[in-house]
Write a protein that holds these residues in place. Structure first.
Motif, PDB file in Angstrom:
ATOM      1  N   HIS A  57      -4.492  -0.084  -0.321  1.00 55.55           N
ATOM      2  CA  HIS A  57      -4.487   0.018   1.131  1.00 55.55           C
ATOM      3  C   HIS A  57      -4.617   1.499   1.498  1.00 55.55           C
ATOM      4  CE1 HIS A  57      -2.969  -0.133   5.249  1.00 55.55           C
ATOM      5  NE2 HIS A  57      -3.298  -1.419   5.232  1.00 55.55           N
ATOM      6  N   ALA A  58      -5.576   1.836   2.363  1.00 57.06           N
ATOM      7  CA  ALA A  58      -5.878   3.239   2.677  1.00 57.06           C
ATOM      8  C   ALA A  58      -4.724   3.964   3.357  1.00 57.06           C
ATOM      9  CB  ALA A  58      -7.130   3.318   3.556  1.00 57.06           C
ATOM     10  N   ILE A  59      -3.862   3.232   4.053  1.00 57.28           N
ATOM     11  CA  ILE A  59      -2.770   3.891   4.766  1.00 57.28           C
ATOM     12  C   ILE A  59      -1.540   4.061   3.886  1.00 57.28           C
ATOM     13  CG2 ILE A  59      -1.158   3.693   6.708  1.00 57.28           C
ATOM     14  CD1 ILE A  59      -3.433   2.250   8.225  1.00 57.28           C
ATOM     15  N   ASN A  60      -1.050   2.970   3.278  1.00 56.71           N
ATOM     16  CA  ASN A  60       0.224   3.055   2.556  1.00 56.71           C
ATOM     17  C   ASN A  60       0.100   3.009   1.035  1.00 56.71           C
ATOM     18  OD1 ASN A  60      -0.083   0.329   1.844  1.00 56.71           O
ATOM     19  ND2 ASN A  60       1.169  -0.362   3.562  1.00 56.71           N
ATOM     20  N   GLY A  61      -1.096   2.780   0.504  1.00 55.14           N
ATOM     21  CA  GLY A  61      -1.301   2.824  -0.941  1.00 55.14           C
ATOM     22  C   GLY A  61      -0.909   1.577  -1.697  1.00 55.14           C
ATOM     23  N   SER A  62      -0.468   0.534  -0.995  1.00 53.26           N
ATOM     24  CA  SER A  62      -0.061  -0.682  -1.698  1.00 53.26           C
ATOM     25  C   SER A  62      -1.283  -1.400  -2.266  1.00 53.26           C
ATOM     26  CB  SER A  62       0.701  -1.619  -0.755  1.00 53.26           C
ATOM     27  OG  SER A  62      -0.145  -2.075   0.285  1.00 53.26           O
ATOM     28  N   CYS A  63      -1.048  -2.126  -3.355  1.00 50.07           N
ATOM     29  CA  CYS A  63      -2.113  -2.934  -3.968  1.00 50.07           C
ATOM     30  C   CYS A  63      -2.031  -4.325  -3.357  1.00 50.07           C
ATOM     31  CB  CYS A  63      -1.943  -2.977  -5.481  1.00 50.07           C
ATOM     32  SG  CYS A  63      -2.214  -1.370  -6.265  1.00 50.07           S
ATOM     33  N   LEU A  64      -3.007  -4.676  -2.553  1.00 50.67           N
ATOM     34  CA  LEU A  64      -2.964  -5.906  -1.772  1.00 50.67           C
ATOM     35  C   LEU A  64      -2.999  -7.177  -2.616  1.00 50.67           C
ATOM     36  CD1 LEU A  64      -5.400  -4.737   1.062  1.00 50.67           C
ATOM     37  CD2 LEU A  64      -2.908  -4.709   1.067  1.00 50.67           C
ATOM     38  N   MET A 112      -3.559  11.270  -1.541  1.00 49.91           N
ATOM     39  CA  MET A 112      -2.750  10.615  -2.579  1.00 49.91           C
ATOM     40  C   MET A 112      -3.606   9.608  -3.343  1.00 49.91           C
ATOM     41  SD  MET A 112       0.532  10.106  -0.105  1.00 49.91           S
ATOM     42  CE  MET A 112       1.743   9.710  -1.340  1.00 49.91           C
ATOM     43  N   GLN A 113      -3.432   9.591  -4.663  1.00 49.11           N
ATOM     44  CA  GLN A 113      -4.194   8.658  -5.492  1.00 49.11           C
ATOM     45  C   GLN A 113      -3.531   7.292  -5.501  1.00 49.11           C
ATOM     46  OE1 GLN A 113      -4.775  10.608  -9.346  1.00 49.11           O
ATOM     47  NE2 GLN A 113      -6.933  10.675  -8.778  1.00 49.11           N
ATOM     48  N   CYS A 114      -4.357   6.261  -5.536  1.00 47.32           N
ATOM     49  CA  CYS A 114      -3.854   4.891  -5.630  1.00 47.32           C
ATOM     50  C   CYS A 114      -3.254   4.665  -7.006  1.00 47.32           C
ATOM     51  CB  CYS A 114      -5.000   3.898  -5.418  1.00 47.32           C
ATOM     52  SG  CYS A 114      -5.688   3.943  -3.748  1.00 47.32           S
ATOM     53  N   GLY A 115      -2.383   3.661  -7.071  1.00 45.69           N
ATOM     54  CA  GLY A 115      -1.792   3.267  -8.348  1.00 45.69           C
ATOM     55  C   GLY A 115      -2.768   2.403  -9.138  1.00 45.69           C
ATOM     56  N   HIS A 116      -2.229   1.556  -9.985  1.00 44.71           N
ATOM     57  CA  HIS A 116      -3.036   0.708 -10.878  1.00 44.71           C
ATOM     58  C   HIS A 116      -3.097  -0.696 -10.293  1.00 44.71           C
ATOM     59  CE1 HIS A 116      -3.075   3.856 -13.931  1.00 44.71           C
ATOM     60  NE2 HIS A 116      -1.845   4.108 -13.517  1.00 44.71           N
ATOM     61  N   CYS A 117      -4.056  -0.914  -9.409  1.00 46.36           N
ATOM     62  CA  CYS A 117      -4.193  -2.203  -8.737  1.00 46.36           C
ATOM     63  C   CYS A 117      -4.894  -3.219  -9.636  1.00 46.36           C
ATOM     64  CB  CYS A 117      -4.984  -2.055  -7.436  1.00 46.36           C
ATOM     65  SG  CYS A 117      -4.176  -1.004  -6.216  1.00 46.36           S
ATOM     66  N   ASP A 148     -11.678   7.630   0.921  1.00 50.72           N
ATOM     67  CA  ASP A 148     -12.546   7.199  -0.174  1.00 50.72           C
ATOM     68  C   ASP A 148     -11.768   6.255  -1.073  1.00 50.72           C
ATOM     69  OD1 ASP A 148     -14.616   8.841   0.753  1.00 50.72           O
ATOM     70  OD2 ASP A 148     -13.976  10.530  -0.504  1.00 50.72           O
ATOM     71  N   LEU A 149     -12.503   5.377  -1.777  1.00 41.69           N
ATOM     72  CA  LEU A 149     -11.856   4.447  -2.699  1.00 41.69           C
ATOM     73  C   LEU A 149     -11.020   5.228  -3.710  1.00 41.69           C
ATOM     74  CD1 LEU A 149     -14.669   1.845  -3.399  1.00 41.69           C
ATOM     75  CD2 LEU A 149     -12.706   1.639  -1.872  1.00 41.69           C
ATOM     76  N   GLY A 150      -9.830   4.728  -3.954  1.00 42.84           N
ATOM     77  CA  GLY A 150      -8.938   5.375  -4.913  1.00 42.84           C
ATOM     78  C   GLY A 150      -7.984   6.376  -4.286  1.00 42.84           C
ATOM     79  N   LEU A 151      -8.128   6.611  -2.968  1.00 43.93           N
ATOM     80  CA  LEU A 151      -7.256   7.564  -2.274  1.00 43.93           C
ATOM     81  C   LEU A 151      -6.614   6.892  -1.071  1.00 43.93           C
ATOM     82  CD1 LEU A 151      -9.586  10.697  -2.307  1.00 43.93           C
ATOM     83  CD2 LEU A 151      -7.644  10.241  -3.812  1.00 43.93           C
TER      84      LEU A 151
END
Length: 147
Positions: free
Chosen positions: A120-127, A108-113, A98-101
Motif C-alpha cells: 500500500h503506497a500510504i502505509n506500506g501494508s501488504c494487502l 520507505m521500502q516495502c516489506g516482503h509482500c 513508485d512500486l516498492g516504495l
C-alpha cells in the motif's frame, strides 16, 4: 485586474537585474539604446494580479482546487509547495509512489509482500499477505521458527 508599470534606468546598465517573487504572471519588454549620451534600459511590466486565494484554491479568480493529496499548493499555479501526503509525489502531488516504495516522500521500502505484489503506497501494508517466511503488518519481520 491588470497593472502596468514602466521603468527606465539611465547610466551603467551592465549590472541591472530584475526578479519577482510575487504570485502573478509577468511579461516584460525591453529596449536598449542611448539617451543623452548615456546607455539606458527601458522596460514595462504588465502583471495579472488575482486577490489572494484561500488555502486549497489557486489560479485566476481562485477557481481551481489544489490536489487533495497535496499538503498545500502555490496559490498562483497549483504546484505542491508545502509537501505531499504520504504515498504521493510529483509536482502536483498526482503520482503514487513508485512500486516498492511507500510513505512520506515515498522514502520507505516495502516489506516482503506475497508473490512480490506491491505494498500500500500510504502505509506500506501488504494487502494480500506476506511472502513465506515473513510476518507483521509490513511483512518485514522474519517468522520465528518453532522448535
Amino acid at each position: 485586474m491588470y497593472t502596468t508599470t514602466s521603468y527606465r534606468f539611465i547610466g551603467n546598465t551592465d549590472q541591472i537585474q530584475f526578479s519577482t517573487t510575487a504570485a502573478h504572471t509577468v511579461t516584460s519588454t525591453s529596449t536598449f539604446g542611448s539617451f543623452t549620451d548615456e546607455p539606458y534600459i527601458e522596460f514595462a511590466i504588465t502583471a495579472t494580479i488575482s486577490p489572494a486565494c484561500k488555502v486549497g484554491s489557486y489560479g485566476e479568480n481562485c477557481a481551481l482546487v489544489c490536489n487533495d493529496t497535496c499538503i498545500g499548493c502555490d496559490r498562483a499555479n497549483g504546484i505542491c509547495d508545502s509537501g505531499f501526503h504520504p504515498g504521493w509525489k510529483g509536482k502536483f502531488c498526482d503520482e503514487e509512489c513508485d512500486l516498492g516504495l511507500h510513505g512520506e516522500d515515498c522514502s520507505m521500502q516495502c516489506g516482503h509482500c506475497l508473490e512480490s505484489l506491491p505494498c500500500h503506497a500510504i502505509n506500506g501494508s501488504c494487502l494480500h499477505g506476506c511472502a513465506a517466511g515473513y510476518e507483521g503488518f509490513l511483512c518485514n519481520k522474519k517468522e520465528e521458527k518453532l522448535r
